[in-house]
Scaffold this motif. Structure first.
Motif, PDB file in Angstrom:
ATOM      1  N   MET A 123       0.833  -1.207   0.000  1.00 50.60           N
ATOM      2  CA  MET A 123       0.000   0.000   0.000  1.00 50.60           C
ATOM      3  C   MET A 123       0.861   1.247   0.000  1.00 50.60           C
ATOM      4  O   MET A 123       1.871   1.308   0.690  1.00 50.60           O
ATOM      5  CB  MET A 123      -0.921   0.000   1.227  1.00 50.60           C
ATOM      6  CG  MET A 123      -2.017  -1.059   1.185  1.00 50.60           C
ATOM      7  SD  MET A 123      -3.018  -1.072   2.674  1.00 50.60           S
ATOM      8  CE  MET A 123      -3.809   0.523   2.558  1.00 50.60           C
ATOM      9  N   LEU A 124       0.427   2.233  -0.758  1.00 48.32           N
ATOM     10  CA  LEU A 124       1.198   3.475  -0.886  1.00 48.32           C
ATOM     11  C   LEU A 124       1.337   4.203   0.442  1.00 48.32           C
ATOM     12  O   LEU A 124       2.396   4.754   0.753  1.00 48.32           O
ATOM     13  CB  LEU A 124       0.534   4.395  -1.910  1.00 48.32           C
ATOM     14  CG  LEU A 124       0.587   3.939  -3.364  1.00 48.32           C
ATOM     15  CD1 LEU A 124      -0.329   4.812  -4.219  1.00 48.32           C
ATOM     16  CD2 LEU A 124       2.003   3.979  -3.901  1.00 48.32           C
ATOM     17  N   VAL A 125       0.246   4.237   1.232  1.00 51.62           N
ATOM     18  CA  VAL A 125       0.269   5.013   2.476  1.00 51.62           C
ATOM     19  C   VAL A 125       1.197   4.414   3.528  1.00 51.62           C
ATOM     20  O   VAL A 125       1.525   5.072   4.510  1.00 51.62           O
ATOM     21  CB  VAL A 125      -1.151   5.181   3.068  1.00 51.62           C
ATOM     22  CG1 VAL A 125      -1.997   6.050   2.165  1.00 51.62           C
ATOM     23  CG2 VAL A 125      -1.814   3.835   3.312  1.00 51.62           C
ATOM     24  N   GLU A 126       1.609   3.172   3.338  1.00 48.65           N
ATOM     25  CA  GLU A 126       2.503   2.539   4.306  1.00 48.65           C
ATOM     26  C   GLU A 126       3.974   2.769   3.964  1.00 48.65           C
ATOM     27  O   GLU A 126       4.863   2.373   4.719  1.00 48.65           O
ATOM     28  CB  GLU A 126       2.204   1.038   4.382  1.00 48.65           C
ATOM     29  CG  GLU A 126       0.819   0.748   4.968  1.00 48.65           C
ATOM     30  CD  GLU A 126       0.499  -0.732   5.015  1.00 48.65           C
ATOM     31  OE1 GLU A 126       1.323  -1.533   4.511  1.00 48.65           O
ATOM     32  OE2 GLU A 126      -0.567  -1.074   5.537  1.00 48.65           O
ATOM     33  N   LYS A 127       4.230   3.416   2.841  1.00 47.79           N
ATOM     34  CA  LYS A 127       5.606   3.692   2.441  1.00 47.79           C
ATOM     35  C   LYS A 127       6.136   4.934   3.154  1.00 47.79           C
ATOM     36  O   LYS A 127       5.365   5.756   3.646  1.00 47.79           O
ATOM     37  CB  LYS A 127       5.683   3.869   0.922  1.00 47.79           C
ATOM     38  CG  LYS A 127       5.305   2.608   0.161  1.00 47.79           C
ATOM     39  CD  LYS A 127       5.567   2.739  -1.321  1.00 47.79           C
ATOM     40  CE  LYS A 127       5.209   1.447  -2.041  1.00 47.79           C
ATOM     41  NZ  LYS A 127       6.030   0.305  -1.633  1.00 47.79           N
ATOM     42  N   SER A 128       7.444   5.073   3.185  1.00 45.73           N
ATOM     43  CA  SER A 128       8.038   6.278   3.764  1.00 45.73           C
ATOM     44  C   SER A 128       7.753   7.463   2.847  1.00 45.73           C
ATOM     45  O   SER A 128       7.420   7.284   1.671  1.00 45.73           O
ATOM     46  CB  SER A 128       9.554   6.104   3.917  1.00 45.73           C
ATOM     47  OG  SER A 128      10.175   6.079   2.636  1.00 45.73           O
ATOM     48  N   VAL A 129       7.883   8.649   3.391  1.00 44.00           N
ATOM     49  CA  VAL A 129       7.686   9.852   2.576  1.00 44.00           C
ATOM     50  C   VAL A 129       8.636   9.833   1.382  1.00 44.00           C
ATOM     51  O   VAL A 129       8.237  10.112   0.245  1.00 44.00           O
ATOM     52  CB  VAL A 129       7.907  11.129   3.425  1.00 44.00           C
ATOM     53  CG1 VAL A 129       7.839  12.366   2.533  1.00 44.00           C
ATOM     54  CG2 VAL A 129       6.870  11.227   4.536  1.00 44.00           C
ATOM     55  N   HIS A 130       9.882   9.478   1.654  1.00 40.08           N
ATOM     56  CA  HIS A 130      10.887   9.432   0.578  1.00 40.08           C
ATOM     57  C   HIS A 130      10.478   8.446  -0.509  1.00 40.08           C
ATOM     58  O   HIS A 130      10.525   8.769  -1.699  1.00 40.08           O
ATOM     59  CB  HIS A 130      12.252   9.039   1.146  1.00 40.08           C
ATOM     60  CG  HIS A 130      13.281   8.781   0.092  1.00 40.08           C
ATOM     61  ND1 HIS A 130      13.930   9.802  -0.585  1.00 40.08           N
ATOM     62  CD2 HIS A 130      13.750   7.612  -0.442  1.00 40.08           C
ATOM     63  CE1 HIS A 130      14.761   9.277  -1.469  1.00 40.08           C
ATOM     64  NE2 HIS A 130      14.669   7.959  -1.407  1.00 40.08           N
ATOM     65  N   ASP A 131      10.060   7.249  -0.088  1.00 40.37           N
ATOM     66  CA  ASP A 131       9.700   6.216  -1.066  1.00 40.37           C
ATOM     67  C   ASP A 131       8.472   6.634  -1.883  1.00 40.37           C
ATOM     68  O   ASP A 131       8.408   6.376  -3.089  1.00 40.37           O
ATOM     69  CB  ASP A 131       9.433   4.886  -0.363  1.00 40.37           C
ATOM     70  CG  ASP A 131      10.721   4.231   0.120  1.00 40.37           C
ATOM     71  OD1 ASP A 131      11.802   4.669  -0.318  1.00 40.37           O
ATOM     72  OD2 ASP A 131      10.642   3.302   0.942  1.00 40.37           O
TER      73      ASP A 131
END
Length: 212
Positions: A1-9
């Motif tokens: 899921m996109l929301v679980e990625k770091s801000v950088h990622d």
């Protein structure tokens, strides 16, 4: 899921040659961040002496607004991924066979259905971001002065969320053929933008006054 990625990622994924996540996901994220900023200002306000001196109706308004912002923050956070997947039905329809006239007709119908499904995600996101913008008003007016710049950024983020989502509504409408649907959706979108512009100007005026 996109929301679980770091801000950088997340930024790195946006900075690619893939069409998603794009402006729709970023708009939903902007709205979610706006809601989070409103709640942050609320948390910084509730324990202040000035808050306890407010009329009970103002205290209740701030607390209720904070609770509603939590719900919208979570909805828009989910919208980041929802928008990235919203175009799936359109792509599935484009992949359908088109050898015979019957196949072409069915494919065209499914493409149009897909666009309507895709359009509903930014349509709802625009409304949710508009709700966030409305709910920021008490924090703009009564939030602790030390965090007025933060709620001001929240106003800007919510505004970006609204307008960015409307961009996505309108670009999907360009591919649609149902004139009545197009007219109604465009009218709704234009009304949301008009309301957003008025509310943004009102709130930013207060923010700048409180920053003096």
């Amino acid at each position: 899921m996109l929301v679980e990625k770091s801000v950088h990622d997340f930024i790195e994924i946006v900075d690619s040659n893939e069409p998603v996540p794009g402006g729709g996901s970023v708009s939903a994220l902007a709205g979610s961040i706006a809601a989070a900023l409103g709640r942050m200002v609320g948390s910084l306000t509730f324990n202040k002496k000035a808050f306890k001196e407010y009329d009970e109706s103002i205290q209740n308004c701030l607390r209720e607004s904070s609770e509603k912002l939590l719900s919208l923050k979570e909805e828009l956070e989910k919208g980041v991924d929802k928008d990235a997947n919203a175009f799936d039905k359109v792509m599935e329809a484009f992949a359908m066979p088109k050898e015979t006239e019957e196949e072409k007709k069915l494919r065209s119908e499914k493409v149009q259905e897909g666009y309507k499904i895709a359009l509903e995600t930014p349509r709802r996101a625009a409304k949710a971001c508009m709700e966030v913008l409305d709910l920021l008003e008490p924090f703009v007016k009564y939030g602790t002065k030390g965090a007025v710049s933060d709620v001001g950024v929240g106003v800007l983020m919510a505004t970006s969320g609204v307008e960015g989502s409307i961009f996505n509504v309108k670009i999907n409408l360009l591919a649609m053929k149902d004139e009545k649907y197009i007219e109604e959706a465009n009218k709704e979108a234009d009304e949301i933008i008009e309301k957003m512009n008025k509310k943004r100007d009102e709130l930013l005026k207060i923010v700048y006054e409180r920053l003096k």
